[in-house]
Design a protein around this motif. Structure first.
Motif, PDB file in Angstrom:
ATOM      1  N   UNK A 428       0.827  -1.208   0.000  1.00 47.01           N
ATOM      2  CA  UNK A 428       0.000   0.000   0.000  1.00 47.01           C
ATOM      3  C   UNK A 428       0.861   1.258   0.000  1.00 47.01           C
ATOM      4  N   UNK A 429       1.932   1.249   0.793  1.00 44.12           N
ATOM      5  CA  UNK A 429       2.755   2.449   0.963  1.00 44.12           C
ATOM      6  C   UNK A 429       3.816   2.609  -0.103  1.00 44.12           C
ATOM      7  N   UNK A 430       3.815   1.725  -1.083  1.00 41.63           N
ATOM      8  CA  UNK A 430       4.772   1.848  -2.174  1.00 41.63           C
ATOM      9  C   UNK A 430       4.291   2.924  -3.145  1.00 41.63           C
ATOM     10  N   UNK A 431       4.879   4.132  -3.049  1.00 43.67           N
ATOM     11  CA  UNK A 431       4.433   5.259  -3.871  1.00 43.67           C
ATOM     12  C   UNK A 431       5.002   5.123  -5.275  1.00 43.67           C
ATOM     13  N   UNK A 432       4.397   4.236  -6.023  1.00 42.09           N
ATOM     14  CA  UNK A 432       4.862   4.019  -7.392  1.00 42.09           C
ATOM     15  C   UNK A 432       3.792   4.405  -8.388  1.00 42.09           C
ATOM     16  N   UNK A 433       3.586   3.521  -9.364  1.00 39.92           N
ATOM     17  CA  UNK A 433       2.611   3.776 -10.403  1.00 39.92           C
ATOM     18  C   UNK A 433       1.181   3.602  -9.868  1.00 39.92           C
ATOM     19  N   UNK A 434       0.246   4.271 -10.527  1.00 39.11           N
ATOM     20  CA  UNK A 434      -1.173   4.123 -10.183  1.00 39.11           C
ATOM     21  C   UNK A 434      -1.706   2.762 -10.606  1.00 39.11           C
ATOM     22  N   UNK A 435      -1.106   2.173 -11.650  1.00 40.56           N
ATOM     23  CA  UNK A 435      -1.575   0.910 -12.188  1.00 40.56           C
ATOM     24  C   UNK A 435      -0.593  -0.209 -11.846  1.00 40.56           C
ATOM     25  N   UNK A 436      -1.157  -1.410 -11.589  1.00 42.03           N
ATOM     26  CA  UNK A 436      -0.360  -2.610 -11.293  1.00 42.03           C
ATOM     27  C   UNK A 436      -0.906  -3.753 -12.129  1.00 42.03           C
ATOM     28  N   UNK A 437      -0.211  -4.910 -12.085  1.00 39.48           N
ATOM     29  CA  UNK A 437      -0.707  -6.090 -12.789  1.00 39.48           C
ATOM     30  C   UNK A 437      -1.691  -6.842 -11.915  1.00 39.48           C
ATOM     31  N   UNK A 438      -2.472  -7.688 -12.555  1.00 38.77           N
ATOM     32  CA  UNK A 438      -3.435  -8.512 -11.816  1.00 38.77           C
ATOM     33  C   UNK A 438      -2.703  -9.466 -10.871  1.00 38.77           C
ATOM     34  N   UNK A 439      -1.493  -9.883 -11.245  1.00 39.49           N
ATOM     35  CA  UNK A 439      -0.707 -10.770 -10.372  1.00 39.49           C
ATOM     36  C   UNK A 439      -0.397 -10.078  -9.043  1.00 39.49           C
ATOM     37  N   UNK A 440      -0.003  -8.785  -9.104  1.00 38.54           N
ATOM     38  CA  UNK A 440       0.290  -8.058  -7.868  1.00 38.54           C
ATOM     39  C   UNK A 440      -0.960  -7.882  -7.018  1.00 38.54           C
ATOM     40  N   UNK A 441      -2.078  -7.572  -7.645  1.00 39.58           N
ATOM     41  CA  UNK A 441      -3.327  -7.438  -6.907  1.00 39.58           C
ATOM     42  C   UNK A 441      -3.747  -8.777  -6.314  1.00 39.58           C
ATOM     43  N   UNK A 442      -3.550  -9.860  -7.051  1.00 40.10           N
ATOM     44  CA  UNK A 442      -3.902 -11.194  -6.559  1.00 40.10           C
ATOM     45  C   UNK A 442      -3.078 -11.527  -5.316  1.00 40.10           C
ATOM     46  N   UNK A 443      -1.757 -11.239  -5.346  1.00 38.43           N
ATOM     47  CA  UNK A 443      -0.898 -11.507  -4.183  1.00 38.43           C
ATOM     48  C   UNK A 443      -1.372 -10.711  -2.974  1.00 38.43           C
ATOM     49  N   UNK A 444      -1.737  -9.441  -3.191  1.00 38.55           N
ATOM     50  CA  UNK A 444      -2.215  -8.618  -2.078  1.00 38.55           C
ATOM     51  C   UNK A 444      -3.526  -9.166  -1.511  1.00 38.55           C
ATOM     52  N   UNK A 445      -4.434  -9.631  -2.381  1.00 43.08           N
ATOM     53  CA  UNK A 445      -5.705 -10.185  -1.918  1.00 43.08           C
ATOM     54  C   UNK A 445      -5.458 -11.453  -1.098  1.00 43.08           C
ATOM     55  N   UNK A 446      -4.527 -12.273  -1.537  1.00 44.11           N
ATOM     56  CA  UNK A 446      -4.231 -13.501  -0.785  1.00 44.11           C
ATOM     57  C   UNK A 446      -3.697 -13.176   0.612  1.00 44.11           C
ATOM     58  N   UNK A 447      -2.842 -12.140   0.695  1.00 42.94           N
ATOM     59  CA  UNK A 447      -2.342 -11.737   2.013  1.00 42.94           C
ATOM     60  C   UNK A 447      -3.474 -11.200   2.881  1.00 42.94           C
ATOM     61  N   UNK A 448      -4.367 -10.402   2.263  1.00 41.77           N
ATOM     62  CA  UNK A 448      -5.499  -9.856   3.017  1.00 41.77           C
ATOM     63  C   UNK A 448      -6.438 -10.971   3.478  1.00 41.77           C
ATOM     64  N   UNK A 449      -6.718 -11.917   2.578  1.00 42.27           N
ATOM     65  CA  UNK A 449      -7.646 -12.985   2.943  1.00 42.27           C
ATOM     66  C   UNK A 449      -7.036 -13.909   4.008  1.00 42.27           C
ATOM     67  N   UNK A 450      -5.696 -14.025   3.979  1.00 45.20           N
ATOM     68  CA  UNK A 450      -5.031 -14.821   5.027  1.00 45.20           C
ATOM     69  C   UNK A 450      -5.289 -14.200   6.391  1.00 45.20           C
ATOM     70  N   UNK A 451      -5.226 -12.862   6.477  1.00 45.26           N
ATOM     71  CA  UNK A 451      -5.540 -12.186   7.736  1.00 45.26           C
ATOM     72  C   UNK A 451      -6.991 -12.435   8.150  1.00 45.26           C
ATOM     73  N   UNK A 452      -7.916 -12.370   7.189  1.00 48.76           N
ATOM     74  CA  UNK A 452      -9.323 -12.566   7.516  1.00 48.76           C
ATOM     75  C   UNK A 452      -9.593 -13.989   7.999  1.00 48.76           C
ATOM     76  N   UNK A 453      -8.927 -14.978   7.398  1.00 58.35           N
ATOM     77  CA  UNK A 453      -9.110 -16.370   7.842  1.00 58.35           C
ATOM     78  C   UNK A 453      -8.529 -16.579   9.225  1.00 58.35           C
ATOM     79  N   UNK A 454      -7.400 -15.919   9.503  1.00 62.31           N
ATOM     80  CA  UNK A 454      -6.851 -16.008  10.850  1.00 62.31           C
ATOM     81  C   UNK A 454      -7.772 -15.339  11.862  1.00 62.31           C
ATOM     82  N   UNK A 455      -8.466 -14.292  11.392  1.00 64.43           N
ATOM     83  CA  UNK A 455      -9.372 -13.576  12.307  1.00 64.43           C
ATOM     84  C   UNK A 455     -10.656 -14.354  12.546  1.00 64.43           C
ATOM     85  N   UNK A 456     -11.270 -14.919  11.479  1.00 64.32           N
ATOM     86  CA  UNK A 456     -12.588 -15.547  11.618  1.00 64.32           C
ATOM     87  C   UNK A 456     -12.525 -17.075  11.562  1.00 64.32           C
TER      88      UNK A 456
END
Length: 593
Positions: A428-456
């Motif tokens: 999130x704090x990487x002040x780079x380009x406005x656009x990224x690849x779907x692979x980068x977004x997919x990796x971020x979603x997996x990290x986020x969902x890992x937190x949610x599974x640990x939470x719930x």
């Protein structure tokens, strides 16, 4: 004193001089021309309208006189009706057949009546009355004279006796002797004299011809006249009785002209019939049309005058406003404000003056920026860059210390959560380009969902990624999927009991990249769904927006980047789930060799 001073300044200004000169030069000739044009046009139109009405009355009178002549000739057909069966003139044949009580009499008269009725479409019926009182009749619709009715009436017989050698007109009357007729007609009549058995017209009368003419004969004349609805046309006989009028209720009455000066009458006497055609026109109504045209012309002239004044003011303003603006800006530049710029509207001398002033302020400002402002901005930029590097680095190191402490205490779950959070923050704090690849977004979603599974827990959440490998290099806005997944978890799956699944699919359709986030949660009612769609469409005021902020932010980012045809589409069914589709242009990352 202040008002007098301001008036004096205005009187000496360029604006006042130009505006006054422009108005005086254009306004006075326009007013004089308009006055004479309106008077001349009004007088001409009044004379033209009266003459036009008189011509219409004259035309109607000529046609009415021709109508009378036509029916007079039809009545004389008894004398010119062919040498009947080679037995001589029609009157002679009638007289002989009556005296001999010939059986051919009925056929002879019936054939003649058919000829009369067929001679004109306005003749509704014809009857031949014998001297002893009997009669034969023929009606266009096939009906017969009511035997209970005395035909012809006594007054008709008396009139025919008094005018035995002339065409007689019985004024407009109901055709009541024919059952259920309901028509109003005029009756023409002429006696048939045996001119062969006696010299000249002194022979005996062998019968009388009566034929009824409908008022449509007059309608055919007057319907072609372009008269106003309030104009009245009359056809009167020599006694002044109204035979026809476009006001039906006046037919049969005596004509009485109005004493009011409002009405103008035109009368035309017809020589053949002794009829008269009278036209009655309301002068107010006639001239109202002219006055309406004059008012329209006056309005147009008024608009022209107003336009002239507006153009004069506009033209004067275009000259004086730029000059006053330059003077005001020069005063502010004198006080040290070098950001002032004059708007250049034209390419004439005023525009050249404005451009020169702007170049002067730009040069002054650039000199000051070079020696002072540029150095201050450079120092501020250096400090901002240092702080941007220090804050994320400090945050990453701190999270790593906390994670290692959790590992040392064998708290692997907390350590994994901190690791996932650290990786997300780095993304999130990487002040780079406005656009990224779907692979980068997919990796971020997996990290986020890992937190949610640990939470719930695994018993509440599941993630199903159905994205082909060839789509992983598709370009999309950064952090555009995570808000949709977060919305699905908190508003779709958490309110329901049991485990829920979030499915993310991607596909290419008609040159568009379609990314869909589905959940099998509680769904939305039709009202909530419509409210969310209205919010995405911008139809809900900002002060009334409740919920759905993350989805709207993603939608607004997409439409701002790519246009209104792209964005978020939402569908939902209560107790089944919600589907959020993100529509993007299909773009792929180009790998440099």
């Amino acid at each position: 004193m202040l008002n007098l001073f301001q008036f004096g300044r205005l009187r000496k200004s360029i604006f006042a001089k130009f505006a006054f000169s422009f108005i005086i030069v254009g306004l006075i000739p326009l007013l004089v021309l308009s006055f004479f044009s309106l008077n001349t046009y009004g007088n001409y139109m009044e004379r033209y309208s009266i003459n036009n009405f008189e011509q219409m009355v004259l035309y109607a009178g000529k046609n009415a006189d021709d109508l009378y002549t036509k029916y007079n000739n039809i009545s004389k057909m008894m004398y010119s009706y062919g040498q009947y069966a080679n037995n001589g003139q029609f009157g002679r044949v009638i007289a002989e057949q009556v005296s001999q009580k010939d059986n051919r009499l009925t056929a002879t008269v019936d054939e003649f009546l058919q000829t009369v009725v067929a001679s004109d479409v306005h003749i509704r019926s014809a009857a031949f009355v014998f001297t002893e009182g009997g009669y034969q009749d023929l009606n266009r619709d096939g009906s017969r004279i009511d035997f209970r009715f005395q035909y012809p009436p006594v007054e008709w017989k008396r009139t025919m006796t008094e005018n035995s050698k002339e065409l007689v007109l019985f004024p407009t009357h109901p055709q009541e002797y024919y059952p259920h007729s309901g028509m109003t007609v005029m009756t023409f009549s002429r006696n048939l004299i045996d001119v062969i058995g006696s010299p000249g017209l002194d022979g005996k009368v062998v019968g009388s011809l009566f034929f009824d003419v409908s008022l449509s004969a007059f309608d055919e004349i007057f319907q072609h006249l372009t008269t106003d609805q309030k104009d009245v046309m009359y056809v009167t006989d020599q006694e002044g009785r109204i035979l026809y009028s476009n006001k039906i209720n006046l037919i049969g009455q005596l004509f009485q002209p109005s004493d009011s000066e409002v009405y103008h009458y035109v009368k035309h006497d017809m020589p053949n019939s002794n009829w008269s055609v009278i036209g009655e026109v309301n002068k107010n109504e006639l001239f109202n049309k002219i006055n309406g045209i004059k008012r329209t012309i006056a309005i147009v002239i008024g608009l022209c005058i107003l336009s002239l004044v507006v153009v004069a003011v506009w033209f004067s303003n275009n000259l004086s406003i730029p000059i006053r603006q330059i003077i005001r800006n020069m005063t502010r530049v004198e006080s040290g404000d070098f950001n002032m710029q004059v708007q250049v509207r034209t390419s004439d001398e005023i525009g050249m003056l404005a451009r020169g002033f702007n170049r002067m302020t730009d040069r002054l400002k650039s000199f000051i920026d070079e020696v002072y402002v540029a150095q201050i901005k450079q120092k501020q930029a250096e400090l901002t860059a240092l702080k941007s590097q220090i804050r994320p680095h400090y945050l990453y190191n701190t999270l790593e210390v906390i994670r290692m402490s959790a590992v040392a205490n064998d708290d692997d779950e907390v350590a994994d959560m901190i690791l996932s959070l650290s990786q997300q923050l780095k993304y999130v704090l990487n002040y780079g380009e406005e656009h990224v690849t779907l692979l980068e977004e997919k990796t971020n979603i997996e990290q986020y969902f890992r937190l949610m599974k640990l939470r719930y827990g695994d018993h509440r959440l599941a993630l199903d990624l159905r994205i082909d490998s060839e789509l992983l290099n598709c370009i999309l806005p950064k952090l555009s999927i995570q808000p949709l997944v977060e919305n699905a978890i908190y508003h779709g799956i958490m309110p329901k009991s049991g485990k829920g699944t979030i499915r993310i699919t991607g596909e290419i359709e008609r040159g568009l990249f379609m990314l869909t986030v589905d959940d099998d949660g509680v769904g939305m009612t039709e009202g909530k769904l419509q409210m969310l769609r209205d919010k995405l469409a911008g139809n809900v005021p900002p002060d009334q927006e409740v919920g759905g902020i993350g989805i709207k932010n993603v939608h607004d980012r997409i439409t701002a980047l790519y246009g209104p045809e792209f964005g978020i589409r939402v569908n939902s069914t209560p107790y089944i789930g919600t589907s959020i589709q993100m529509i993007l242009p299909y773009k792929k990352e180009v790998k440099s060799v």
